[in-house]
Enzyme design. Structure first.
Site, PDB file in Angstrom:
ATOM      1  CB  SER A  39      14.529   0.131  -3.196  1.00 33.53           C
ATOM      2  OG  SER A  39      14.064  -0.190  -4.501  1.00 33.53           O
ATOM      3  CG  ASN A  92       9.506  -4.844  -6.743  1.00 34.51           C
ATOM      4  OD1 ASN A  92       9.719  -3.653  -6.966  1.00 34.51           O
ATOM      5  ND2 ASN A  92       9.950  -5.455  -5.647  1.00 34.51           N
ATOM      6  CE  LYS A 117      12.135  -3.457   3.638  1.00 34.71           C
ATOM      7  NZ  LYS A 117      10.723  -3.463   3.221  1.00 34.71           N
ATOM      8  CG  ASP A 128      -1.972   1.081   1.201  1.00 31.75           C
ATOM      9  OD1 ASP A 128      -2.096   1.754   0.155  1.00 31.75           O
ATOM     10  OD2 ASP A 128      -2.655   1.266   2.224  1.00 31.75           O
ATOM     11  CG  ASN A 164      13.625  -2.217  -8.172  1.00 30.35           C
ATOM     12  OD1 ASN A 164      14.335  -2.918  -8.883  1.00 30.35           O
ATOM     13  ND2 ASN A 164      12.740  -2.721  -7.321  1.00 30.35           N
ATOM     14  CB  THR A 165      15.892   4.157  -6.449  1.00 29.82           C
ATOM     15  OG1 THR A 165      14.462   4.106  -6.394  1.00 29.82           O
ATOM     16  CG2 THR A 165      16.342   5.602  -6.563  1.00 29.82           C
ATOM     17  CG  PHE A 224      11.148   4.336  -4.312  1.00 29.04           C
ATOM     18  CD1 PHE A 224      10.983   3.073  -3.767  1.00 29.04           C
ATOM     19  CD2 PHE A 224      12.223   5.096  -3.888  1.00 29.04           C
ATOM     20  CE1 PHE A 224      11.872   2.578  -2.807  1.00 29.04           C
ATOM     21  CE2 PHE A 224      13.113   4.620  -2.932  1.00 29.04           C
ATOM     22  CZ  PHE A 224      12.943   3.358  -2.393  1.00 29.04           C
ATOM     23  CB  THR A 274      16.912  -8.002   4.166  1.00 29.20           C
ATOM     24  OG1 THR A 274      16.375  -9.122   3.432  1.00 29.20           O
ATOM     25  CG2 THR A 274      17.914  -8.505   5.175  1.00 29.20           C
ATOM     26  CG  ASN A 275      14.128  -3.676   0.190  1.00 27.04           C
ATOM     27  OD1 ASN A 275      13.355  -4.216  -0.588  1.00 27.04           O
ATOM     28  ND2 ASN A 275      14.108  -2.371   0.404  1.00 27.04           N
TER      29      ASN A 275
END
Length: 347
Positions: A178, A111, A220, A65, A180-181, A115, A248-249
């Site tokens: 993350s 994924n 995180k 979410d 993905n950034t 963000f 963890t992530n």
């Protein structure tokens, strides 16, 4: 049984489309007073972590979410706490679609969302409209940086978000892990980490004085860390007196999924394939921290036994996301019951 039938429908759809429909379905059931059709009663198991009193140690991880659109619907499923986000100062679309991929053969998800979110101001509107935090529910808000912000200016974005969400959050999570950034994980390294934590901690103290309350912060981290990096992060967490660490992530590893469809997609891998890696990082982190900083264990929890192993590896709380996709709301009550039993025995 009901969710297994629903899952067949959802898994026939594109993963991101299914996610949107599923979240709207949870909202619909909640508004109709029918959340019990999916959720079983959750055993009470109060724990205190970060100075907060949790009704049970089972949390929803960030990512499900992102904008806080579904807080009340998710709360009806029995979570002891909910974490929303990752949020950034400005809205951003994230990476091009498709960017979310299931690997059902391994109970994994890849994924590369990037963000995607509607910005911190929109999230705060949703939090203010939700009943869960007003009734004392524990709501974590996960913050990050915009993709267009240079990495050497990343602290500015985190501070903007911290300023804005501080009064609305039960705790704030600083997401520097993350994959993905671009370059985000560079913030986990030595001087960059030290500088970021120092600035965040100083701002936290200022905000505590301004608002008359102390809101804890968690960091995180990634599972793709060697022993020296784990030790350095533990040292930084202690020195800066951070309130918790989430371990963890997602992972960049493709171990266990590379032979399956979607297994070679770019992005972060979550679900069952990351369980061993994330738990081992958590175990080493717990040894390095020696109880000085509490750990929230996340990564690959698909059943009650998985959650118990996270607790035995040093976690005080657990979270899941991918497990919720594969197992549905029944996972909440199953994990809560397993943890209640082990925690009773430890008293």
């Amino acid at each position: 049984m009901l969710y297994s039938l629903i899952r067949q429908f959802f898994f026939a759809l594109d993963a991101e489309t299914a996610h949107g429909i599923g979240m709207k379905g949870i909202d619909l059931l909640q508004s109709a007073g029918l959340a019990g059709l999916l959720a079983r009663p959750v055993e009470a198991c109060p724990v205190e972590v970060m100075g907060l009193k949790f009704p049970n140690p089972v949390g929803l991880a960030a990512g499900l979410d992102k904008n806080g659109d579904h807080i009340d619907g998710l709360a009806k499923l029995g979570f002891g706490f909910i974490e929303i986000g990752t949020i950034t100062p400005r809205p951003q679309d994230g990476n091009p679609k498709p960017r979310l991929f299931r690997i059902p053969e391994a109970q994994g998800i890849i994924n590369r969302m990037g963000f995607n979110n509607a910005g911190v101001d929109r999230l705060l509107e949703n939090v203010r409209a939700a009943e869960f935090p007003k009734k004392g529910g524990i709501l974590g808000i996960n913050i990050g940086k915009n993709a267009t912000t240079p990495i050497d200016k990343a602290a500015d974005d985190y501070l903007i978000c911290l300023d804005k969400v501080y009064d609305a959050a039960s705790y704030v999570t600083v997401n520097i892990s993350s994959p993905n950034t671009k370059n985000l994980r560079e913030l986990q390294k030595d001087e960059a980490l030290d500088d970021l934590l120092s600035q965040l901690k100083a701002r936290q103290q200022q905000l505590a004085e301004r608002h008359g309350k102390y809101v804890p912060m968690a960091l995180k981290i990634a599972p793709d860390l060697d022993d020296a990096q784990i030790a350095a992060i533990a040292d930084a967490l202690r020195r800066h007196r951070f309130d918790a660490v989430i371990a963890t992530n997602t992972t960049l590893s493709r171990e266990g999924v590379d032979r399956f469809p979607n297994g070679d997609e770019a992005g972060g891998l979550s679900g069952a394939p990351v369980f061993r890696k994330s738990t081992e990082v958590q175990r080493k982190l717990a040894a390095a921290l020696a109880g000085e900083v509490p750990i929230i264990g996340v990564g690959g929890i698909l059943n009650g036994d998985d959650a118990v192993e996270k607790i035995r590896a040093g976690a005080s709380l657990v979270q899941f996301y991918s497990g919720f996709i594969y197992r549905g709301p029944e996972l909440v009550s199953e994990v809560a019951a397993s943890l209640a039993e082990i925690l009773r025995k430890s008293v």
